[in-house]
Design a protein around this motif. Structure first.
Motif, short mmCIF file in Angstrom:
data_model
loop_
_atom_site.label_atom_id
_atom_site.label_comp_id
_atom_site.label_asym_id
_atom_site.label_seq_id
_atom_site.Cartn_x
_atom_site.Cartn_y
_atom_site.Cartn_z
N GLY A 1 0.79 -1.22 0.00
CA GLY A 1 0.00 0.00 0.00
C GLY A 1 0.83 1.27 0.00
O GLY A 1 2.04 1.27 -0.21
N VAL A 2 0.14 2.38 0.28
CA VAL A 2 0.79 3.69 0.26
C VAL A 2 1.72 3.87 1.46
O VAL A 2 2.48 4.84 1.52
CB VAL A 2 -0.26 4.82 0.23
CG1 VAL A 2 -1.06 4.76 -1.06
CG2 VAL A 2 -1.18 4.74 1.44
N THR B 1 7.25 9.39 -3.47
CA THR B 1 6.31 10.51 -3.39
C THR B 1 7.05 11.79 -3.01
O THR B 1 6.73 12.87 -3.51
CB THR B 1 5.22 10.21 -2.36
OG1 THR B 1 4.53 9.00 -2.72
CG2 THR B 1 4.20 11.34 -2.29
N ALA B 2 8.06 11.65 -2.13
CA ALA B 2 8.85 12.80 -1.71
C ALA B 2 9.88 13.19 -2.77
O ALA B 2 10.18 14.37 -2.96
CB ALA B 2 9.55 12.51 -0.39
N ASN B 3 10.45 12.19 -3.46
CA ASN B 3 11.46 12.45 -4.49
C ASN B 3 11.23 11.48 -5.64
O ASN B 3 11.60 10.32 -5.57
CB ASN B 3 12.87 12.26 -3.91
CG ASN B 3 13.96 12.58 -4.93
OD1 ASN B 3 13.68 12.89 -6.09
ND2 ASN B 3 15.21 12.50 -4.50
N PRO B 4 10.63 11.95 -6.73
CA PRO B 4 10.27 11.05 -7.85
C PRO B 4 11.43 10.65 -8.74
O PRO B 4 11.24 9.82 -9.64
CB PRO B 4 9.24 11.88 -8.62
CG PRO B 4 9.66 13.30 -8.39
CD PRO B 4 10.18 13.33 -6.98
N PRO C 1 2.90 8.35 -8.84
CA PRO C 1 1.79 7.53 -8.34
C PRO C 1 0.57 7.70 -9.24
O PRO C 1 0.21 8.81 -9.64
CB PRO C 1 1.54 8.10 -6.94
CG PRO C 1 2.85 8.73 -6.54
CD PRO C 1 3.40 9.29 -7.82
N MET C 2 -0.08 6.60 -9.55
CA MET C 2 -1.26 6.64 -10.40
C MET C 2 -2.50 6.89 -9.55
O MET C 2 -2.51 6.61 -8.34
CB MET C 2 -1.38 5.33 -11.18
CG MET C 2 -0.19 5.09 -12.11
SD MET C 2 -0.10 3.40 -12.79
CE MET C 2 -1.60 3.31 -13.74
N MET D 1 -0.67 1.79 -7.66
CA MET D 1 0.28 1.58 -8.74
C MET D 1 1.15 2.82 -8.95
O MET D 1 0.74 3.94 -8.64
CB MET D 1 -0.46 1.26 -10.05
CG MET D 1 -1.40 0.07 -9.97
SD MET D 1 -0.51 -1.49 -10.08
CE MET D 1 -1.89 -2.64 -9.92
N VAL D 2 2.33 2.59 -9.49
CA VAL D 2 3.24 3.69 -9.78
C VAL D 2 3.71 3.55 -11.22
O VAL D 2 4.09 2.45 -11.66
CB VAL D 2 4.46 3.68 -8.83
CG1 VAL D 2 5.50 4.73 -9.26
CG2 VAL D 2 4.01 3.94 -7.41
N ARG D 3 3.69 4.67 -11.95
CA ARG D 3 4.16 4.68 -13.33
C ARG D 3 5.62 5.17 -13.36
O ARG D 3 5.93 6.23 -12.82
CB ARG D 3 3.28 5.60 -14.18
CG ARG D 3 3.67 5.63 -15.66
CD ARG D 3 2.80 6.60 -16.45
NE ARG D 3 1.39 6.17 -16.48
CZ ARG D 3 0.43 6.75 -15.80
NH1 ARG D 3 0.69 7.79 -15.01
NH2 ARG D 3 -0.82 6.31 -15.89
#
Length: 225
Positions: A147-148, A157-160, A178-179, A219-221
């Protein structure tokens, strides 16, 4: 001169060459340069075997050292749910060692290693993730099984800005995004349709580790560039 010539042919050629001023005539087998060439070829054939063997030995030693360090660093008593989570963590982290010693291609294109940065420490972190979708050559979609709240998810999320290793590609720069919930649900549906057995195993492992049912996952792209 060809060493396969007859004695009479060699004598005839020798006389002709001496008449033209040659001081010495030798067969190819007797020439020092030919002997040196054969020694070089023999040496190269030995190196062709030695170098791959040395590479495999070095990879095995590196893997052993990394495993030993992980064991020493994380050897703590674990009970109940913590024990289940720790066991799952070992299963998830095991492929990292192979990726880091250059053997990630053994996992093909179904897994990738994500290098992300700790949001508090700034230290490079690693996690292996399953690729649930690959819609374009530069795009990969991965799932956060926990999960998140998963550390890697919070970090991206803090540094893509991340790097990925997949197949024979290593440390490729990418941007992690993040999708949305709808996008994640659609991606998960496609994954379940294409890989029902893998989904059953993944869901079972997550539910065994967390003790809670799994209905949807974020999910993450990942887009390389």
């Amino acid at each position: 001169m060809n060493s396969g010539a007859t004695a009479s042919e060699r004598d005839q050629v020798t006389r002709l060459l001496c008449d033209t001023g040659a001081l010495d005539v030798q067969t190819r087998a007797d020439q020092p340069s030919n002997a040196a060439l054969h020694e070089d070829l023999s040496g190269f054939s030995e190196l062709a075997i030695a170098f791959p063997a040395l590479f495999l030995v070095a990879a095995a030693v590196a893997e052993y050292v990394l495993i030993t360090r992980l064991v020493l660093a994380e050897r703590r008593p674990a009970r109940g749910g913590r024990a289940r989570a720790q066991a799952t963590r070992w299963v998830v982290r095991a492929p990292i060692i192979r990726y880091r010693v250059g053997l990630g291609f053994l996992f093909g294109s179904r897994l990738l290693m994500l290098e992300h940065t700790g949001r508090r420490t700034g230290v490079r972190r690693y996690v292996t993730l399953e690729v649930v979708d690959h819609p374009e050559s530069a795009t990969y979609v991965v799932v956060s099984g926990f999960g998140v709240g998963a550390q890697w998810y919070r970090n991206i999320t803090a540094n893509p800005h991340v790097r990925i290793s997949i197949g024979f590609r290593r440390k490729v720069s990418a941007i992690a995004t993040p999708m949305t919930a709808d996008e994640s649900a659609l991606a998960l549906e496609r994954y379940i349709d294409h890989h029902p057995k893998a989904w059953t195993m993944l869901r079972g492992a997550i539910e065994a580790a967390t003790g809670t049912p799994v209905n949807t996952l974020p999910m993450v792209r990942l887009v390389t560039g």
